[in-house]
Design a protein around this motif. Structure first.
Motif, PDB file in Angstrom:
ATOM      1  N   ARG A 120       0.839  -1.198   0.000  1.00  8.61           N
ATOM      2  CA  ARG A 120       0.000   0.000   0.000  1.00  8.61           C
ATOM      3  C   ARG A 120       0.872   1.246   0.000  1.00  8.61           C
ATOM      4  O   ARG A 120       1.907   1.268   0.651  1.00  8.61           O
ATOM      5  CB  ARG A 120      -0.920   0.014   1.217  1.00  8.61           C
ATOM      6  N   TYR A 163       4.914  10.556   1.100  1.00  4.29           N
ATOM      7  CA  TYR A 163       4.348   9.289   0.641  1.00  4.29           C
ATOM      8  C   TYR A 163       5.111   8.135   1.277  1.00  4.29           C
ATOM      9  O   TYR A 163       6.341   8.097   1.241  1.00  4.29           O
ATOM     10  CB  TYR A 163       4.424   9.209  -0.879  1.00  4.29           C
ATOM     11  N   TYR A 166       0.598   5.099   1.170  1.00  2.65           N
ATOM     12  CA  TYR A 166      -0.143   6.069   1.960  1.00  2.65           C
ATOM     13  C   TYR A 166       0.524   7.427   1.774  1.00  2.65           C
ATOM     14  O   TYR A 166       1.687   7.520   1.366  1.00  2.65           O
ATOM     15  CB  TYR A 166      -0.102   5.716   3.448  1.00  2.65           C
ATOM     16  N   GLN A 193       0.658  11.494   3.772  1.00  3.20           N
ATOM     17  CA  GLN A 193       0.246  12.351   4.877  1.00  3.20           C
ATOM     18  C   GLN A 193       0.745  13.760   4.627  1.00  3.20           C
ATOM     19  O   GLN A 193       1.957  13.988   4.504  1.00  3.20           O
ATOM     20  CB  GLN A 193       0.747  11.835   6.219  1.00  3.20           C
ATOM     21  N   ARG A 217      -3.330  10.496   7.832  1.00  2.00           N
ATOM     22  CA  ARG A 217      -2.760   9.643   6.800  1.00  2.00           C
ATOM     23  C   ARG A 217      -3.870   9.115   5.899  1.00  2.00           C
ATOM     24  O   ARG A 217      -4.933   8.721   6.374  1.00  2.00           O
ATOM     25  CB  ARG A 217      -2.001   8.487   7.453  1.00  2.00           C
ATOM     26  N   GLU A 218      -3.594   9.061   4.609  1.00  2.16           N
ATOM     27  CA  GLU A 218      -4.596   8.693   3.610  1.00  2.16           C
ATOM     28  C   GLU A 218      -4.076   7.526   2.773  1.00  2.16           C
ATOM     29  O   GLU A 218      -2.931   7.560   2.315  1.00  2.16           O
ATOM     30  CB  GLU A 218      -4.881   9.897   2.708  1.00  2.16           C
ATOM     31  N   LEU A 219      -4.919   6.529   2.569  1.00  5.20           N
ATOM     32  CA  LEU A 219      -4.540   5.426   1.685  1.00  5.20           C
ATOM     33  C   LEU A 219      -4.668   5.893   0.242  1.00  5.20           C
ATOM     34  O   LEU A 219      -5.732   6.351  -0.177  1.00  5.20           O
ATOM     35  CB  LEU A 219      -5.431   4.220   1.940  1.00  5.20           C
TER      36      LEU A 219
END
Length: 117
Positions: free
Chosen positions: A34, A92, A36, A38, A44-46
């Protein structure tokens, strides 16, 4: 033990492209990967996910602009980022999670992406 190192970040103008790489120090064919991100002051965002079989999924904010892929022979996952926007500015991070154990998980140190111009 698997160590992950991200690379490819940098400064790019809006509308531009970058390709991030996540290189592993050991075989990671059993790991889903994955990406992610921020941004300062944000959660934090996927961003993107690729399974061990190669299936992919994306966050709503990047779908259609970003592409995740993996090369198990090189122990590397890529994130191709096109049509970049200032809102994509963030650190990232690459994450590896084993298909066999939730305790077998690793993170990279992150790479900065800045979209400005």
């Amino acid at each position: 033990q698997v160590q992950l190192v991200e690379s490819g970040g940098g400064l790019v103008q809006p509308g531009g492209s970058l390709r991030l790489s996540c290189a592993a120090t050991a075989s990671f064919s059993i790991y889903a990967i994955r990406w992610y991100r921020q941004a300062p002051g944000k959660q934090r965002e996927l961003v993107a996910h690729i399974t061990t079989s190669g299936s992919t999924d994306y966050g709503d904010s990047v779908r259609g602009r970003f592409t995740i892929s993996r090369d198990n022979a090189k122990n590397t996952v890529y994130l191709q980022m096109d049509s970049l926007k200032p809102a994509d500015t963030a650190v990232y991070y690459c994450n590896a999670l084993s298909d066999y154990s939730n305790d077998d998980e690793y993170w990279g140190p992150g790479t900065q992406v800045t979209v400005s111009g």
